[in-house]
Each structure stands twice: as C-alpha cells, then as structure tokens.
Write a protein that holds these residues in place. Structure first.
Motif, short mmCIF file in Angstrom:
data_model
loop_
_atom_site.label_atom_id
_atom_site.label_comp_id
_atom_site.label_asym_id
_atom_site.label_seq_id
_atom_site.Cartn_x
_atom_site.Cartn_y
_atom_site.Cartn_z
N HIS A 88 0.87 -1.31 0.01
CA HIS A 88 -0.02 -0.03 -0.07
C HIS A 88 0.97 1.21 -0.06
O HIS A 88 2.05 1.23 0.21
CB HIS A 88 -1.16 -0.01 1.08
N GLU B 290 0.71 5.53 1.26
CA GLU B 290 -0.17 6.45 2.19
C GLU B 290 0.10 7.96 1.51
O GLU B 290 1.09 8.30 1.28
CB GLU B 290 0.22 6.29 3.57
N THR C 225 -12.34 0.80 4.11
CA THR C 225 -12.31 -0.10 5.15
C THR C 225 -12.20 0.33 6.50
O THR C 225 -12.32 -0.68 7.59
CB THR C 225 -11.05 -1.14 4.74
N ARG D 111 -11.54 4.13 9.19
CA ARG D 111 -11.29 5.59 9.22
C ARG D 111 -10.99 5.90 10.48
O ARG D 111 -11.49 5.52 11.61
CB ARG D 111 -12.35 6.43 8.46
N PHE E 84 -8.86 4.68 5.02
CA PHE E 84 -8.36 3.53 4.53
C PHE E 84 -9.11 3.02 3.50
O PHE E 84 -10.16 2.69 3.70
CB PHE E 84 -8.11 2.37 5.85
N LEU E 85 -8.40 2.69 2.10
CA LEU E 85 -9.28 2.14 1.15
C LEU E 85 -8.79 1.04 0.41
O LEU E 85 -7.36 0.89 0.53
CB LEU E 85 -9.30 3.24 0.05
N SER E 86 -9.54 0.07 0.22
CA SER E 86 -9.04 -1.18 -0.69
C SER E 86 -10.12 -1.92 -1.83
O SER E 86 -11.18 -1.49 -1.70
CB SER E 86 -8.94 -2.11 0.34
N HIS F 49 -6.29 -5.17 3.48
CA HIS F 49 -7.22 -4.31 4.29
C HIS F 49 -7.32 -2.94 3.57
O HIS F 49 -8.30 -2.22 3.60
CB HIS F 49 -6.84 -4.27 5.78
N HIS F 50 -5.86 -2.48 3.59
CA HIS F 50 -5.82 -0.87 2.81
C HIS F 50 -4.56 -1.13 1.50
O HIS F 50 -3.76 -1.78 1.90
CB HIS F 50 -5.65 0.08 3.70
N VAL G 232 -4.15 4.81 1.53
CA VAL G 232 -4.40 5.58 2.91
C VAL G 232 -4.14 6.98 2.52
O VAL G 232 -3.36 7.49 2.10
CB VAL G 232 -3.47 5.19 4.16
#
Length: 185
Positions: free
Chosen positions: A16, A18, A40, A42, A51-53, A59-60, A63
C-alpha cells in the motif's frame, strides 16, 4: 551505508501507499465513486485518516492522510509498504536493517500487522510488514519487540488488541469486506 556482511533479504510484495491529501472529502469521493475502492476504516474526527481497498487480500491499498507533509519539498507520499510472507522473514529484515549503519528502525504492530519502519538516505519512509491473524479498527499502532520468540510476540500482540474496537479473526473480517466489495462488482 556500510554493512558488516553480505545481507540477503526475503522476497517482498508492494502492499500500500499512504498519501498526504489536502481535501480529504474530495479524494475519498474520487477513489470510491470513480475507482471503486471501499472504505475499510477511518480515523476519528473530520480529519481522520481514510483506509481504502479494492482487494479481498488487503485491508488497505491506499491511505488518505489529511496531515501536512513533513518534508521541505512537498511530497504526497508518507510511506511505501512491502509485505513479507511471515514473522521469520520480518525478523530477518529487522536483523539485517539493524546491521546497516545509519538506519534507524522502528518496530510496531497495527494490530493487523507487525511492521518495521525505516527511512532511506533522502528521508523517504518505508514499511516492511507481515500480517497478524486478527483485524482491529484502524488506525492502531503500538511498539513491539521483534526479538521476542514468535510465540511470545503473538501472545503479546493478541493481549494488546483483544479489547480494541473491531477485534476479530481476519477470516471473519474478510467475509464482511468481501460483501462490501461486492457492491462495486
């Protein structure tokens, strides 16, 4: 940077990134409505991290961090993260990184991972991590000692997170996450 001996590092996978963002709402909307990411987790408050996926396995993947960059030359990147297969590989990275002069290492758990953070010579931050078998709501971060035995590290981490919000087995969290991803299929 000098090393004592030749160092062999385990394989890694990019996991990931960020990003520092100026308009959290606009960026969240772009990634969710235009690219199909799901939120997923915040952080708390209007300026909490998001957090995005788009992956059942992650999970992420992105970020969104609404904090001012700490660099003199503006950069949207907080850190770049690589995954290793397990605790033994993470411990090998920890030992190897500690043997390189000039590298400062921070070892933490996010409840969902055990992680090592360090910076390159131009101050770019990297994370090397492996998953725990659990999920807890993010953000979550506490120091861990990667020199503990695997059994003690697992027990310590579970004791730290057992009563945190969102605590579950990762397999249970994946079922919920899969259902959320299905809304974009």
């Amino acid at each position: 940077m000098e090393t004592k001996d030749k160092i062999v590092f385990p394989d890694t996978q990019l996991s990931h990134i960020e990003l520092y963002v100026q308009d959290l709402t606009k960026m969240e909307d772009f990634y969710t409505s235009k690219l199909g990411f799901v939120v997923t987790d915040r952080g708390e408050g209007q300026n909490g991290m998001v957090f995005l996926s788009r992956s059942l396995e992650e999970h992420h993947q992105i970020v969104l961090s609404p904090v001012e960059s700490r660099r003199n030359v503006e950069s949207p990147v907080d850190h770049i993260s690589f995954r290793v297969k397990g605790i033994n590989e993470l411990k090998r990275f920890n030992s190897s990184l500690k043997s390189i002069s000039g590298i400062s290492v921070q070892t933490v758990s996010h409840g969902t991972t055990w992680s090592i953070y360090f910076r390159d010579p131009e101050n770019n931050r990297f994370e090397i991590f492996t998953d725990t078998p659990w999920h807890v709501n993010q953000p979550c971060k506490f120091a861990v000692n990667l020199e503990l035995s695997e059994e003690k590290l697992i027990k310590f981490t579970e004791n730290e997170i057992r009563n945190m919000q969102g605590f579950s087995q990762k397999s249970e969290w994946k079922i919920v996450h899969k259902n959320n991803l299905g809304t974009f299929g």
